[in-house]
Design a protein around this motif. Structure first.
Motif, PDB file in Angstrom:
ATOM      1  N   LEU A 158       0.843  -1.184   0.000  1.00 54.62           N
ATOM      2  CA  LEU A 158       0.000   0.000   0.000  1.00 54.62           C
ATOM      3  C   LEU A 158       0.881   1.236   0.000  1.00 54.62           C
ATOM      4  O   LEU A 158       1.835   1.313   0.782  1.00 54.62           O
ATOM      5  CB  LEU A 158      -0.898   0.027   1.242  1.00 54.62           C
ATOM      6  CG  LEU A 158      -1.840  -1.156   1.457  1.00 54.62           C
ATOM      7  CD1 LEU A 158      -2.525  -1.028   2.815  1.00 54.62           C
ATOM      8  CD2 LEU A 158      -2.872  -1.234   0.337  1.00 54.62           C
ATOM      9  N   ARG A 159       0.569   2.183  -0.882  1.00 51.16           N
ATOM     10  CA  ARG A 159       1.253   3.478  -0.866  1.00 51.16           C
ATOM     11  C   ARG A 159       0.201   4.566  -0.735  1.00 51.16           C
ATOM     12  O   ARG A 159      -0.735   4.634  -1.532  1.00 51.16           O
ATOM     13  CB  ARG A 159       2.104   3.691  -2.121  1.00 51.16           C
ATOM     14  CG  ARG A 159       2.768   5.082  -2.147  1.00 51.16           C
ATOM     15  CD  ARG A 159       3.794   5.228  -3.249  1.00 51.16           C
ATOM     16  NE  ARG A 159       4.957   4.396  -3.009  1.00 51.16           N
ATOM     17  CZ  ARG A 159       5.955   4.725  -2.183  1.00 51.16           C
ATOM     18  NH1 ARG A 159       5.923   5.862  -1.502  1.00 51.16           N
ATOM     19  NH2 ARG A 159       6.978   3.909  -2.029  1.00 51.16           N
ATOM     20  N   LEU A 160       0.376   5.430   0.249  1.00 49.82           N
ATOM     21  CA  LEU A 160      -0.533   6.537   0.489  1.00 49.82           C
ATOM     22  C   LEU A 160       0.016   7.782  -0.204  1.00 49.82           C
ATOM     23  O   LEU A 160       1.174   8.166   0.014  1.00 49.82           O
ATOM     24  CB  LEU A 160      -0.694   6.775   1.986  1.00 49.82           C
ATOM     25  CG  LEU A 160      -1.091   5.531   2.809  1.00 49.82           C
ATOM     26  CD1 LEU A 160      -1.231   5.888   4.285  1.00 49.82           C
ATOM     27  CD2 LEU A 160      -2.373   4.899   2.278  1.00 49.82           C
ATOM     28  N   THR A 161      -0.823   8.394  -1.037  1.00 45.24           N
ATOM     29  CA  THR A 161      -0.388   9.541  -1.829  1.00 45.24           C
ATOM     30  C   THR A 161      -1.438  10.648  -1.730  1.00 45.24           C
ATOM     31  O   THR A 161      -2.387  10.572  -0.962  1.00 45.24           O
ATOM     32  CB  THR A 161      -0.196   9.147  -3.304  1.00 45.24           C
ATOM     33  OG1 THR A 161      -1.469   8.881  -3.898  1.00 45.24           O
ATOM     34  CG2 THR A 161       0.689   7.919  -3.447  1.00 45.24           C
ATOM     35  N   GLY A 162      -1.267  11.673  -2.549  1.00 44.94           N
ATOM     36  CA  GLY A 162      -2.235  12.752  -2.642  1.00 44.94           C
ATOM     37  C   GLY A 162      -2.359  13.198  -4.072  1.00 44.94           C
ATOM     38  O   GLY A 162      -2.223  12.369  -4.989  1.00 44.94           O
ATOM     39  N   GLY A 163      -2.491  14.515  -4.311  1.00 43.11           N
ATOM     40  CA  GLY A 163      -2.254  15.650  -3.416  1.00 43.11           C
ATOM     41  C   GLY A 163      -1.157  15.397  -2.394  1.00 43.11           C
ATOM     42  O   GLY A 163      -0.235  14.624  -2.597  1.00 43.11           O
ATOM     43  N   GLU A 164      -1.280  16.109  -1.284  1.00 37.43           N
ATOM     44  CA  GLU A 164      -0.345  15.925  -0.177  1.00 37.43           C
ATOM     45  C   GLU A 164      -1.052  15.126   0.913  1.00 37.43           C
ATOM     46  O   GLU A 164      -1.933  15.655   1.603  1.00 37.43           O
ATOM     47  CB  GLU A 164       0.132  17.283   0.349  1.00 37.43           C
ATOM     48  CG  GLU A 164       0.956  17.223   1.623  1.00 37.43           C
ATOM     49  CD  GLU A 164       2.035  16.141   1.580  1.00 37.43           C
ATOM     50  OE1 GLU A 164       2.117  15.343   2.532  1.00 37.43           O
ATOM     51  OE2 GLU A 164       2.795  16.081   0.592  1.00 37.43           O
ATOM     52  N   PRO A 165      -0.712  13.856   1.077  1.00 34.62           N
ATOM     53  CA  PRO A 165      -1.459  12.995   2.005  1.00 34.62           C
ATOM     54  C   PRO A 165      -1.442  13.488   3.446  1.00 34.62           C
ATOM     55  O   PRO A 165      -2.416  13.315   4.175  1.00 34.62           O
ATOM     56  CB  PRO A 165      -0.782  11.632   1.853  1.00 34.62           C
ATOM     57  CG  PRO A 165       0.572  11.925   1.284  1.00 34.62           C
ATOM     58  CD  PRO A 165       0.390  13.120   0.410  1.00 34.62           C
ATOM     59  N   LEU A 166      -0.327  14.100   3.864  1.00 34.50           N
ATOM     60  CA  LEU A 166      -0.236  14.547   5.246  1.00 34.50           C
ATOM     61  C   LEU A 166      -1.058  15.802   5.512  1.00 34.50           C
ATOM     62  O   LEU A 166      -1.196  16.227   6.665  1.00 34.50           O
ATOM     63  CB  LEU A 166       1.226  14.775   5.628  1.00 34.50           C
ATOM     64  CG  LEU A 166       2.101  13.515   5.614  1.00 34.50           C
ATOM     65  CD1 LEU A 166       3.539  13.849   5.987  1.00 34.50           C
ATOM     66  CD2 LEU A 166       1.542  12.436   6.537  1.00 34.50           C
ATOM     67  N   ALA A 167      -1.637  16.377   4.450  1.00 27.77           N
ATOM     68  CA  ALA A 167      -2.545  17.509   4.624  1.00 27.77           C
ATOM     69  C   ALA A 167      -3.967  17.057   4.937  1.00 27.77           C
ATOM     70  O   ALA A 167      -4.822  17.883   5.284  1.00 27.77           O
ATOM     71  CB  ALA A 167      -2.544  18.383   3.368  1.00 27.77           C
ATOM     72  N   ARG A 168      -4.236  15.753   4.815  1.00 28.54           N
ATOM     73  CA  ARG A 168      -5.574  15.236   5.107  1.00 28.54           C
ATOM     74  C   ARG A 168      -5.790  15.224   6.615  1.00 28.54           C
ATOM     75  O   ARG A 168      -4.994  14.679   7.380  1.00 28.54           O
ATOM     76  CB  ARG A 168      -5.733  13.824   4.528  1.00 28.54           C
ATOM     77  CG  ARG A 168      -7.079  13.166   4.813  1.00 28.54           C
ATOM     78  CD  ARG A 168      -8.186  13.763   3.980  1.00 28.54           C
ATOM     79  NE  ARG A 168      -9.505  13.330   4.428  1.00 28.54           N
ATOM     80  CZ  ARG A 168     -10.247  12.395   3.823  1.00 28.54           C
ATOM     81  NH1 ARG A 168      -9.792  11.788   2.728  1.00 28.54           N
ATOM     82  NH2 ARG A 168     -11.431  12.083   4.279  1.00 28.54           N
TER      83      ARG A 168
END
Length: 341
Positions: free
Chosen positions: A74-84
């Motif tokens: 699993l890879r978490l991405t965005g946009g900027e994922p840490l902005a969620r």
């Protein structure tokens, strides 16, 4: 030792219409980003209404169905994922799949600007690798590329991640006339801290301000330039993504090349992408989406979702349609911030 054919026949997970095992899911947590990188989006981009975006609970459920169908990475991405908002709640929730052995890893791609805040929490949740997008070490060039970012925040994030024990890889988009003369310094910086560097060709995805063909720099040219000063030894190392790697003899570090225009990498593709709106993107380089939000919300059970995912995977195309001519007029209209990097 099992043969490749025996291993393939033993696989009980998702298989596309070309016999490829699909065991890697990239999940866009949000289309929103605090940067406006020139190769990714326009400066005045309109983000999706928040009501269109899946809740974190829905993302957890949907990702977990993929895990049950054999996805191992699993890879978490965005946009900027840490902005969620409340992003770490999702990461900690998904970490149960690490603890059970159902997945091999959860990784993250970030612009690094918020990484100082979250590095320790990511490590505690079982994340062991992060990719940080950084195209230059020159503060003025960095500001011009991102339009609003502060390089000190990104560098601070990188150092925080390393201090927390995370393995960091730097991703850089090579752009003619922008950062092409900064790439050697970026490589030395990365290798000096024990990080891989991956260089990426500009991709014709979505609308930006201007013409991508003005930015296009073939990585064959970059490799030739670096080869004038360094010894680049081809190595067989392959990660989950499309990079082809060399070992830089003088630094001991790895340098990757992602070449969607000059050298295709689709034959061994093992991944699909889930957008923050619940659409399954079957190929980054084509506008092929399957709605998973409707079956997700149609039933409290997961049978509809499993069938929808299985039917979709069979339709995954053999490869993208990226060609040089598309840099001026992209045929892929969705933006990278929607599908995730």
């Amino acid at each position: 030792m099992q043969s490749d054919s025996a291993t393939a026949s033993a696989w009980t997970g998702l298989i596309d219409g070309f016999g490829r095992k699909i065991d890697y899911l990239r999940v866009s947590l949000t289309d929103r980003c605090n940067f406006r990188c020139v190769y990714c989006m326009g400066e005045d981009v309109t983000f999706l209404p928040k009501n269109d975006v899946l809740s974190l609970d829905e993302m957890d459920r949907l990702v977990s169905v993929f895990v049950g169908l054999g996805v191992r990475r699993l890879r978490l991405t965005g946009g900027e994922p840490l902005a969620r908002k409340n992003v770490m709640g999702l990461v900690h929730g998904l970490s149960r799949h690490l603890q059970s052995g159902a997945v091999d890893e959860i990784t993250l791609t970030t612009n690094g600007s918020l990484l100082s805040r979250y590095a320790g929490d990511l490590m505690a949740a079982g994340v062991r690798r992060v990719n940080v997008s950084l195209d230059t070490l020159n503060p003025a060039t960095f500001r011009a590329i991102t339009r609003r970012g502060a390089i000190a925040d990104v560098l601070g994030g990188i150092h925080s991640a390393l201090a927390a024990g995370l393995k960091v890889k730097i991703n850089a988009v090579a752009m003619r006339g922008v950062n092409e003369h900064d790439l050697e310094a970026l490589m030395l910086f990365a290798h000096g801290l024990g990080m891989d560097l991956t260089l990426i060709e500009t991709m014709p995805i979505g609308a930006i301000d201007g013409d991508r063909s003005d930015l296009y720099l073939p990585l064959s040219e970059v490799r030739a330039r670096l080869g004038d000063h360094f010894t680049l030894d081809d190595i067989a190392d392959r990660m989950a993504g499309p990079s082809r790697y060399v070992r830089v003899r003088e630094t001991g570090g790895r340098l990757g090349f992602v070449t969607p225009i000059t050298h295709g990498f689709c034959a061994a593709c093992n991944r699909v992408r889930l957008t923050c709106t619940g659409q399954l993107a079957l190929c980054l380089g084509q506008d092929m989406f399957v709605d998973l939000k409707a079956p997700l919300r149609a039933s409290e059970g997961d049978d509809l979702l499993r069938r929808a995912i299985g039917d979709a995977i069979v339709c995954k195309p053999m490869g993208h349609n990226f060609v040089l001519e598309h840099l001026s007029h992209p045929t892929v209209v969705h933006s990278m911030s929607v599908t995730g990097g």
